[in-house]
Scaffold this motif. Structure first.
Motif, PDB file in Angstrom:
ATOM      1  N   GLU A  60       8.663  -3.515  -0.820  1.00 35.08           N
ATOM      2  CA  GLU A  60       8.509  -3.298   0.615  1.00 35.08           C
ATOM      3  C   GLU A  60       7.262  -4.076   0.997  1.00 35.08           C
ATOM      4  O   GLU A  60       6.164  -3.740   0.553  1.00 35.08           O
ATOM      5  CB  GLU A  60       8.347  -1.807   0.882  1.00 35.08           C
ATOM      6  CG  GLU A  60       8.266  -1.440   2.351  1.00 35.08           C
ATOM      7  CD  GLU A  60       7.973   0.037   2.544  1.00 35.08           C
ATOM      8  OE1 GLU A  60       7.969   0.461   3.701  1.00 35.08           O
ATOM      9  OE2 GLU A  60       7.720   0.752   1.563  1.00 35.08           O
ATOM     10  N   HIS A  67       9.629  -0.426  -5.930  1.00 34.62           N
ATOM     11  CA  HIS A  67      10.638   0.510  -6.428  1.00 34.62           C
ATOM     12  C   HIS A  67      11.306  -0.123  -7.646  1.00 34.62           C
ATOM     13  O   HIS A  67      11.670  -1.296  -7.605  1.00 34.62           O
ATOM     14  CB  HIS A  67      11.706   0.772  -5.356  1.00 34.62           C
ATOM     15  CG  HIS A  67      11.171   1.244  -4.045  1.00 34.62           C
ATOM     16  ND1 HIS A  67      11.706   2.322  -3.371  1.00 34.62           N
ATOM     17  CD2 HIS A  67      10.159   0.791  -3.265  1.00 34.62           C
ATOM     18  CE1 HIS A  67      11.053   2.500  -2.233  1.00 34.62           C
ATOM     19  NE2 HIS A  67      10.104   1.581  -2.146  1.00 34.62           N
ATOM     20  N   TYR A 117      14.511  -0.005 -10.414  1.00 34.47           N
ATOM     21  CA  TYR A 117      15.872   0.477 -10.612  1.00 34.47           C
ATOM     22  C   TYR A 117      16.435  -0.111 -11.910  1.00 34.47           C
ATOM     23  O   TYR A 117      16.036  -1.198 -12.335  1.00 34.47           O
ATOM     24  CB  TYR A 117      16.797   0.049  -9.465  1.00 34.47           C
ATOM     25  CG  TYR A 117      16.500   0.715  -8.145  1.00 34.47           C
ATOM     26  CD1 TYR A 117      15.534   0.210  -7.287  1.00 34.47           C
ATOM     27  CD2 TYR A 117      17.215   1.839  -7.752  1.00 34.47           C
ATOM     28  CE1 TYR A 117      15.272   0.817  -6.077  1.00 34.47           C
ATOM     29  CE2 TYR A 117      16.970   2.454  -6.530  1.00 34.47           C
ATOM     30  CZ  TYR A 117      15.991   1.940  -5.703  1.00 34.47           C
ATOM     31  OH  TYR A 117      15.740   2.549  -4.493  1.00 34.47           O
ATOM     32  N   PHE A 168      14.874  -7.312  -3.221  1.00 33.06           N
ATOM     33  CA  PHE A 168      14.993  -7.181  -4.666  1.00 33.06           C
ATOM     34  C   PHE A 168      14.759  -8.495  -5.390  1.00 33.06           C
ATOM     35  O   PHE A 168      15.139  -9.573  -4.917  1.00 33.06           O
ATOM     36  CB  PHE A 168      16.374  -6.631  -5.035  1.00 33.06           C
ATOM     37  CG  PHE A 168      16.521  -5.173  -4.718  1.00 33.06           C
ATOM     38  CD1 PHE A 168      16.954  -4.765  -3.472  1.00 33.06           C
ATOM     39  CD2 PHE A 168      16.188  -4.211  -5.654  1.00 33.06           C
ATOM     40  CE1 PHE A 168      17.057  -3.413  -3.155  1.00 33.06           C
ATOM     41  CE2 PHE A 168      16.296  -2.863  -5.351  1.00 33.06           C
ATOM     42  CZ  PHE A 168      16.727  -2.467  -4.102  1.00 33.06           C
ATOM     43  N   GLY A 169      14.121  -8.373  -6.562  1.00 30.35           N
ATOM     44  CA  GLY A 169      13.982  -9.518  -7.442  1.00 30.35           C
ATOM     45  C   GLY A 169      15.327  -9.871  -8.056  1.00 30.35           C
ATOM     46  O   GLY A 169      16.317  -9.164  -7.864  1.00 30.35           O
ATOM     47  N   ILE A 190       8.905   4.912  -7.999  1.00 29.00           N
ATOM     48  CA  ILE A 190       8.306   4.176  -6.894  1.00 29.00           C
ATOM     49  C   ILE A 190       6.799   4.234  -7.026  1.00 29.00           C
ATOM     50  O   ILE A 190       6.239   5.261  -7.429  1.00 29.00           O
ATOM     51  CB  ILE A 190       8.753   4.779  -5.535  1.00 29.00           C
ATOM     52  CG1 ILE A 190       8.093   4.065  -4.371  1.00 29.00           C
ATOM     53  CG2 ILE A 190       8.471   6.262  -5.468  1.00 29.00           C
ATOM     54  CD1 ILE A 190       8.583   4.540  -3.022  1.00 29.00           C
ATOM     55  N   PHE A 213      15.768  -4.058 -11.877  1.00 26.63           N
ATOM     56  CA  PHE A 213      15.379  -4.708 -10.636  1.00 26.63           C
ATOM     57  C   PHE A 213      14.124  -4.047 -10.073  1.00 26.63           C
ATOM     58  O   PHE A 213      14.002  -2.821 -10.098  1.00 26.63           O
ATOM     59  CB  PHE A 213      16.471  -4.587  -9.572  1.00 26.63           C
ATOM     60  CG  PHE A 213      17.714  -5.380  -9.854  1.00 26.63           C
ATOM     61  CD1 PHE A 213      18.831  -4.774 -10.403  1.00 26.63           C
ATOM     62  CD2 PHE A 213      17.772  -6.734  -9.551  1.00 26.63           C
ATOM     63  CE1 PHE A 213      19.987  -5.503 -10.645  1.00 26.63           C
ATOM     64  CE2 PHE A 213      18.928  -7.462  -9.786  1.00 26.63           C
ATOM     65  CZ  PHE A 213      20.042  -6.840 -10.339  1.00 26.63           C
ATOM     66  N   GLN A 235      11.315 -12.791  -1.544  1.00 28.42           N
ATOM     67  CA  GLN A 235      11.823 -12.202  -2.776  1.00 28.42           C
ATOM     68  C   GLN A 235      10.734 -12.129  -3.836  1.00 28.42           C
ATOM     69  O   GLN A 235      10.066 -13.136  -4.128  1.00 28.42           O
ATOM     70  CB  GLN A 235      13.001 -13.020  -3.292  1.00 28.42           C
ATOM     71  CG  GLN A 235      13.742 -12.395  -4.477  1.00 28.42           C
ATOM     72  CD  GLN A 235      14.971 -13.168  -4.884  1.00 28.42           C
ATOM     73  OE1 GLN A 235      14.978 -14.391  -4.854  1.00 28.42           O
ATOM     74  NE2 GLN A 235      16.034 -12.464  -5.270  1.00 28.42           N
ATOM     75  N   TYR A 244      11.387  -1.050   7.817  1.00 33.02           N
ATOM     76  CA  TYR A 244      11.500  -0.822   6.390  1.00 33.02           C
ATOM     77  C   TYR A 244      12.755  -1.453   5.815  1.00 33.02           C
ATOM     78  O   TYR A 244      13.866  -1.281   6.324  1.00 33.02           O
ATOM     79  CB  TYR A 244      11.525   0.686   6.104  1.00 33.02           C
ATOM     80  CG  TYR A 244      11.911   1.006   4.683  1.00 33.02           C
ATOM     81  CD1 TYR A 244      13.243   1.184   4.324  1.00 33.02           C
ATOM     82  CD2 TYR A 244      10.944   1.085   3.692  1.00 33.02           C
ATOM     83  CE1 TYR A 244      13.602   1.458   3.029  1.00 33.02           C
ATOM     84  CE2 TYR A 244      11.299   1.357   2.377  1.00 33.02           C
ATOM     85  CZ  TYR A 244      12.634   1.546   2.062  1.00 33.02           C
ATOM     86  OH  TYR A 244      12.992   1.804   0.768  1.00 33.02           O
ATOM     87  N   LYS A 245      12.583  -2.171   4.728  1.00 34.59           N
ATOM     88  CA  LYS A 245      13.700  -2.621   3.921  1.00 34.59           C
ATOM     89  C   LYS A 245      13.128  -3.064   2.581  1.00 34.59           C
ATOM     90  O   LYS A 245      11.952  -3.415   2.473  1.00 34.59           O
ATOM     91  CB  LYS A 245      14.464  -3.772   4.570  1.00 34.59           C
ATOM     92  CG  LYS A 245      13.684  -5.058   4.737  1.00 34.59           C
ATOM     93  CD  LYS A 245      14.543  -6.126   5.376  1.00 34.59           C
ATOM     94  CE  LYS A 245      13.765  -7.419   5.569  1.00 34.59           C
ATOM     95  NZ  LYS A 245      14.573  -8.450   6.261  1.00 34.59           N
ATOM     96  N   LEU A 246      13.963  -3.039   1.568  1.00 32.11           N
ATOM     97  CA  LEU A 246      13.557  -3.500   0.254  1.00 32.11           C
ATOM     98  C   LEU A 246      14.149  -4.874  -0.020  1.00 32.11           C
ATOM     99  O   LEU A 246      15.300  -5.135   0.305  1.00 32.11           O
ATOM    100  CB  LEU A 246      14.039  -2.536  -0.831  1.00 32.11           C
ATOM    101  CG  LEU A 246      13.403  -1.153  -0.890  1.00 32.11           C
ATOM    102  CD1 LEU A 246      13.974  -0.369  -2.058  1.00 32.11           C
ATOM    103  CD2 LEU A 246      11.893  -1.254  -1.005  1.00 32.11           C
TER     104      LEU A 246
END
Lengths: 114, 116
Positions: free
Chosen positions: A91, A32, A34, A104-105, A47, A87, A2, A100-102
């Motif tokens: 990656e 990325h 958001y 998040f903080g 991004i 947020f 994370q 691939y996946k993100l």
């Protein structure tokens, strides 16, 4: 892994500036950004893919450092509509390509008051 | 811009029943769709990744038999919460990654699930 976001929360008056940071202990493929308002889904802001990259416009922009381990989101002359939780999604080295996946903080709660 | 829809937006169900949530990419084809869970004032936790026509990849700690994911087409993925319990109450959000612009990920509006 994370990413670490800071600060956890910030309160601004309309027109003030803010910087939100997102950092990782390892080099990232991408970052990325958001914004999420209460009870709603996150909205994509931008991004960043390349080290040293800066992106965005006058009011909301972001940077990605050369080592690709830190990104910052800059909010300039904030407006009431900027309020929300920001947020960063990263990656990382084990989550690129076919994996691939993100990740998040924990988010930064930004409140802009009149 | 890319639009992802989710249905229903809110659902209340009784303990022991199953609930299906749909996620659709409306104006693009999604190579991959993701399902997240979010508790109040917390971050987005990835539950699983689904690719069209193949089995979903679940994150550690997520029960495959409880959270059934089907990705039948390039525009539709479904999440079924089976034998729901109150602790499954949460905000479930899907997102989709475009087949063309492979970097950006767009989120649906979310589904608020309450299990009584």
């Amino acid at each position: 892994q994370q990413p670490v976001q800071s600060p956890q929360a910030v309160i601004l008056r309309e027109g003030e500036d803010a910087v939100i940071n997102c950092s990782s202990s390892k080099a990232l493929y991408s970052v990325h950004w958001y914004r999420q308002k209460h009870g709603e889904a996150p909205v994509f802001l931008m991004i960043l893919l390349k080290g040293g990259e800066q992106k965005g416009h006058e009011k909301i922009s972001a940077s990605f450092n050369e080592k690709k381990q830190q990104s910052s989101l800059y909010l300039t002359a904030s407006q009431l509509s900027y309020s929300g939780t920001y947020f960063c999604g990263t990656e990382g080295p084990n989550s690129g390509g076919s994996n691939y996946k993100l990740t998040f903080g924990k988010g930064t709660l930004l409140t802009v008051n009149p | 811009g890319a639009v992802v829809s989710q249905h229903p937006s809110r659902v209340i169900c009784k303990s022991g029943t199953s609930v299906k949530i749909e996620c659709r990419s409306l104006d693009f084809q999604a190579t991959t769709m993701f399902w997240y869970r979010q508790f109040p004032k917390q971050s987005l936790m990835l539950m699983a990744t689904s690719n069209e026509g193949s089995k979903a990849t679940y994150e550690q700690g997520v029960e495959k038999d409880k959270f059934l994911i089907n990705h039948a087409s390039l525009t539709l993925s479904t999440l079924t919460v089976t034998s729901a319990h109150p602790e499954d109450s949460s905000f479930y959000i899907c997102s989709a990654r475009s087949q063309v612009t492979t970097y950006e990920q767009y989120f649906g509006p979310g589904t608020r699930l309450t299990v009584t």
